[in-house]
Design an enzyme around this catalytic site. Structure first.
Site, PDB file in Angstrom:
ATOM      1  N   LYS A   1     -34.376  -3.648  -5.958  1.00 10.73           N
ATOM      2  CA  LYS A   1     -33.353  -4.306  -6.786  1.00 10.73           C
ATOM      3  C   LYS A   1     -34.019  -5.231  -7.810  1.00 10.73           C
ATOM      4  O   LYS A   1     -33.661  -5.226  -8.989  1.00 10.73           O
ATOM      5  CB  LYS A   1     -32.382  -5.096  -5.885  1.00 10.73           C
ATOM      6  CG  LYS A   1     -31.494  -4.179  -5.039  1.00 10.73           C
ATOM      7  CD  LYS A   1     -30.675  -4.936  -3.991  1.00 10.73           C
ATOM      8  CE  LYS A   1     -29.939  -3.930  -3.097  1.00 10.73           C
ATOM      9  NZ  LYS A   1     -29.127  -4.562  -2.055  1.00 10.73           N
TER      10      LYS A   1
ATOM     11  N   GLN B   1     -28.680 -10.004   1.246  1.00 12.33           N
ATOM     12  CA  GLN B   1     -28.998  -8.704   1.814  1.00 12.33           C
ATOM     13  C   GLN B   1     -28.602  -8.647   3.290  1.00 12.33           C
ATOM     14  O   GLN B   1     -28.895  -9.569   4.065  1.00 12.33           O
ATOM     15  CB  GLN B   1     -30.507  -8.402   1.641  1.00 12.33           C
ATOM     16  CG  GLN B   1     -30.943  -7.024   2.059  1.00 12.33           C
ATOM     17  CD  GLN B   1     -30.400  -5.903   1.171  1.00 12.33           C
ATOM     18  OE1 GLN B   1     -30.014  -6.117   0.038  1.00 12.33           O
ATOM     19  NE2 GLN B   1     -30.363  -4.706   1.708  1.00 12.33           N
TER      20      GLN B   1
ATOM     21  N   ASP C   1     -21.963  -7.467  -5.143  1.00 15.90           N
ATOM     22  CA  ASP C   1     -21.974  -6.428  -4.097  1.00 15.90           C
ATOM     23  C   ASP C   1     -20.557  -5.880  -3.870  1.00 15.90           C
ATOM     24  O   ASP C   1     -20.393  -4.834  -3.231  1.00 15.90           O
ATOM     25  CB  ASP C   1     -22.438  -7.033  -2.764  1.00 15.90           C
ATOM     26  CG  ASP C   1     -23.857  -6.641  -2.405  1.00 15.90           C
ATOM     27  OD1 ASP C   1     -24.310  -5.577  -2.856  1.00 15.90           O
ATOM     28  OD2 ASP C   1     -24.490  -7.402  -1.646  1.00 15.90           O
TER      29      ASP C   1
HETATM   30  N1  GUN Z   1     -27.704  -3.651   3.143  1.00 17.10           N
HETATM   31  C1  GUN Z   1     -27.614  -2.306   2.965  1.00 17.10           C
HETATM   32  N2  GUN Z   1     -26.964  -2.031   1.812  1.00 17.10           N
HETATM   33  C2  GUN Z   1     -26.636  -3.226   1.259  1.00 17.10           C
HETATM   34  C3  GUN Z   1     -25.964  -3.581   0.051  1.00 17.10           C
HETATM   35  O1  GUN Z   1     -25.508  -2.753  -0.734  1.00 17.10           O
HETATM   36  N3  GUN Z   1     -25.847  -4.918  -0.174  1.00 17.10           N
HETATM   37  C4  GUN Z   1     -26.320  -5.851   0.683  1.00 17.10           C
HETATM   38  N4  GUN Z   1     -26.131  -7.136   0.376  1.00 17.10           N
HETATM   39  N5  GUN Z   1     -26.951  -5.543   1.812  1.00 17.10           N
HETATM   40  C5  GUN Z   1     -27.105  -4.239   2.096  1.00 17.10           C
END
Ligand code: GUN
Length: 293
Positions: A52, A96, A119
């Site tokens: 990311k 996350q 998100d």
């Molecule tokens: N863990 C796995 N996929 C995601 C996501 O799209 N966002 C976040 N914050 N954590 C994750």
């Protein structure tokens, strides 16, 4: 049969975003700024967050990474969330997941200002999505919608069967594909662990979204000819021929199923790469105040 190349499409979308950001910079505008909070040392989470942050760099975004040890308390994490909520330099941020067991994920998600929730996990964004109002769509559903749209895949009047009812994939996909829009206007069946006969449901599907988390769950004799398959699964299976000792496979038995499909996403290289572009697009929207003004 057409293989839907998510890696290539994600790269194309990132180039488009980079051009927009260059234009914003040239005009002296607000450069999108994403922050990510990473707790603990889960290698998969580290890899996702690294991806990311690197994607932010590729697109010309600013990014801030806040790493914390998994001994952090819930209240300390909530303070970090509050600081990010208040910080006018941050357009959007993510925490996350998964979080350590002693921290309630729902509490943290609720604490995030919905206007910065890129998100799309906050119930306000979920509720707005359900009612067809502007919102931040969660990354995987947004990525799937982009893939369908950019490949001009017909959805109107189609029967879509979704496997898995999670808050972040199955349930939002069922809402998005049944709404009065393109992509959408499908008749949707949402199947899950209590569904009596998943095969009978899948055999009626024009479009299958597989998000169950079981490697190779969907086999060739469970689908009809010309089906469109979107495989959301990312499962590790043992593979002694690989240096790592494992490889990634989807929820669909690609080798036996793909010849029956009109379109199918591979794993890896299908839906996975599209989730990061969703996050970037949401952050761009946040910096432009497109959703909440
Ligand atoms: N863990 C796995 N996929 C995601 C996501 O799209 N966002 C976040 N914050 N954590 C994750």
């Amino acid at each position: 049969m057409i293989i839907l190349d998510g890696k290539q499409l994600a790269q194309q979308i990132k180039s488009e975003i980079a051009i927009e950001v260059a234009e914003i910079k040239a005009a002296g505008g607000n450069v999108p700024h994403l922050a990510a909070v990473l707790v603990g040392d889960d290698p998969a989470s580290h890899a996702y967050v690294r991806n990311k942050v690197n994607s932010c760099y590729e697109c010309g975004f600013e990014s801030t990474l806040i790493k914390k040890d998994d001994s952090i308390s819930e209240s300390e994490l909530l303070e970090i969330v509050d600081d990010l909520n208040q910080n006018p330099d941050i357009d959007g941020f993510i925490v996350q997941l998964p979080l350590p067991k002693h921290i309630r994920e729902a509490k943290v998600t609720l604490a995030i200002d919905h206007r910065k929730d890129v998100d799309g996990f906050h119930p306000i964004n979920f509720g707005r999505m359900a009612q067809g109002m502007p919102s931040y769509l969660p990354a995987t559903p947004f990525g799937i919608i982009q893939m369908i749209e950019r490949n001009n895949i017909e959805t109107e009047g189609k029967h879509c069967v979704i496997i898995g009812r999670s808050n972040i994939v199955g349930t939002p996909m069922s809402i998005l594909l049944s709404r009065k829009a393109y992509p959408g206007n499908c008749t949707v069946t949402l199947t899950h662990s209590r569904t009596r006969d998943i095969t009978a449901e899948l055999l009626r599907a024009d479009i299958i979204i597989a998000a169950i988390g079981i490697p190779h769950f969907v086999k060739a004799d469970m689908v009809k000819e010309s089906v469109v398959i979107i495989d959301v699964g990312i499962n590790r299976i043992e593979d002694s021929s690989r240096k790592s000792g494992y490889r990634l496979v989807g929820d669909v038995d690609f080798d036996s199923v793909s010849s029956k499909c009109s379109y199918i996403t591979p794993v890896p290289g299908g839906v996975g790469p599209m989730t990061v572009t969703s996050l970037l697009m949401n952050t761009l929207k946040a910096s432009r105040k497109e959703v909440y003004g």
